[in-house]
Design an enzyme around this catalytic site. Structure first.
Site, PDB file in Angstrom:
ATOM      1  N   GLY A   1     -52.689  83.410   7.263  1.00  0.00           N
ATOM      2  CA  GLY A   1     -52.907  81.977   7.121  1.00  0.00           C
ATOM      3  C   GLY A   1     -52.036  81.100   7.984  1.00  0.00           C
ATOM      4  O   GLY A   1     -52.203  79.888   7.984  1.00  0.00           O
TER       5      GLY A   1
ATOM      6  N   LYS B   1     -50.672  98.636   4.185  1.00  0.00           N
ATOM      7  CA  LYS B   1     -50.904  97.238   3.815  1.00  0.00           C
ATOM      8  C   LYS B   1     -52.189  97.231   2.997  1.00  0.00           C
ATOM      9  O   LYS B   1     -53.279  97.425   3.537  1.00  0.00           O
ATOM     10  CB  LYS B   1     -51.037  96.363   5.068  1.00  0.00           C
ATOM     11  CG  LYS B   1     -51.365  94.924   4.743  1.00  0.00           C
ATOM     12  CD  LYS B   1     -51.650  94.105   5.998  1.00  0.00           C
ATOM     13  CE  LYS B   1     -52.330  92.810   5.621  1.00  0.00           C
ATOM     14  NZ  LYS B   1     -52.694  92.000   6.797  1.00  0.00           N
TER      15      LYS B   1
END
Lengths: 65, 270
Positions: free
Chosen positions: B198, B109
């Site tokens: 988020g 990632k």
């Protein structure tokens, strides 16, 4: 000679990265290494010669997002 | 669960990430849990299929990483190491190389942070690092924005998956730019995409899946919940609900009301 290990000034007698890991208590710990910002794989630790002033980073698995 | 996707639906809808078909579309971070036991339970009870992890400095003789690594291996999930905290391409590349050796996976990632307050990706450093890592055989999951041009550059660099943010990391604001995310999804319908970061509530994860994203990655919303295990399960249900809703072909919204109860046969009562 004096080098930096994980940001801490450290006096070491050994010259190879592998020997420095042994000398500083990492033994057979599951760690990965970088010298002066460059990755050094396990297979190259024995031949990786460390010089005075080098910055060695030693990392291990941790939690992450 | 009553509303499980049928096997055929799952096969039709199953997304592949670098050739790996995941059993669920739930990717979960491993940081900031109250205890390792709660982390373990959150994964097991939610059936999250990917665990994100990191590399950090190890003190001499501490062997702190080994216990964590054992816990993660015993979960039996796909491991996705990150380059969290890196602010340059070179830093991210070295971190990725160390992670590949430690975690024995070429999945990464890729985070290259460009702004300290928003933790917004540095698009230039991200493309630079992705180019180097893809060339070096990594399977890169870039943490990116909804920017279409950046997406194109990342795909050109060799990324086969994109991970657009829902909102800045750790904010819990949900999908703050639905238009941009819809555009990204529509522009690259065949690229596996994960909404990363988020999210604060399961409904936001359901929304992401309803929009056609292939998976959801989150950490803080679960780890910082009062009951992380319950919240992980709630997210798992929401992700599955959103995925099922997408396959169920939702109705088109309209401006004018339309009665759902037929008027034919209504009693005449004047």
């Amino acid at each position: 000679m004096k080098i930096s290990i994980n940001g801490v000034a450290t006096e070491v007698a050994a010259r190879s990265l592998e020997a420095i890991l042994q000398e500083n208590g990492y033994g057979d710990s599951r760690v990965a290494t970088a010298v002066n910002g460059n990755f050094v794989p396990v297979s190259q630790r024995a031949s990786c010669q460390i010089e005075a002033g080098d910055a060695v980073e030693i990392v291990a698995p941790r939690q992450g997002g | 669960m009553r509303w499980k996707l049928s096997r055929r639906d799952k096969e039709d809808d199953m997304s592949s990430f670098y050739g790996v078909e995941l059993p669920t579309a739930f990717m979960l971070g491993t940081a900031n849990y109250p205890s390792p036991a709660i982390l373990d339970a959150a994964f097991r009870q939610s059936a999250a299929s990917v665990a994100t992890v990191s590399v950090r400095r190890e003190a001499a003789g501490a062997r702190a990483g080994e216990g964590f690594w054992r816990l993660i291996r015993e979960l039996g999930v796909q491991v996705l190491p990150n380059t969290a905290g890196c602010h340059s391409a070179s830093e991210a590349v070295t971190t990725a190389q160390m992670a590949r050796e430690l975690f024995e996976t070429d999945w990464i990632k890729l985070e290259v942070i460009g702004h300290s307050d928003s933790l917004q990706p540095d698009p230039f450093g991200l493309v630079e690092a992705a180019t180097i890592l893809c060339r070096d055989g990594f399977k890169v999951f870039p943490y990116t924005t909804e920017d279409l041009v950046l997406a194109e550059r990342l795909l050109d660099a060799g990324c086969e998956v994109l991970m657009p943010w829902g909102a800045p990391i750790g904010t819990g604001l949900g999908l703050i730019n639905p238009y941009g995310l819809r555009s990204l999804r529509a522009q690259y319908p065949d690229v596996p995409m994960v909404i990363d970061a988020g999210l604060g509530l399961p409904s936001q994860a359901a929304q992401a899946m309803e929009m056609g994203f292939d998976a959801v990655l989150l950490n803080t919303a679960v780890a910082k919940a009062g009951d992380p295990v319950a919240m992980a399960c709630a997210f798992a249900k929401a992700i599955e609900a959103g995925q099922l809703a997408k396959t169920a072909d939702p109705m088109e919204p309209r401006d004018m009301a339309a009665p759902s109860t037929p008027l034919i046969g209504k009693a005449f009562l004047q």
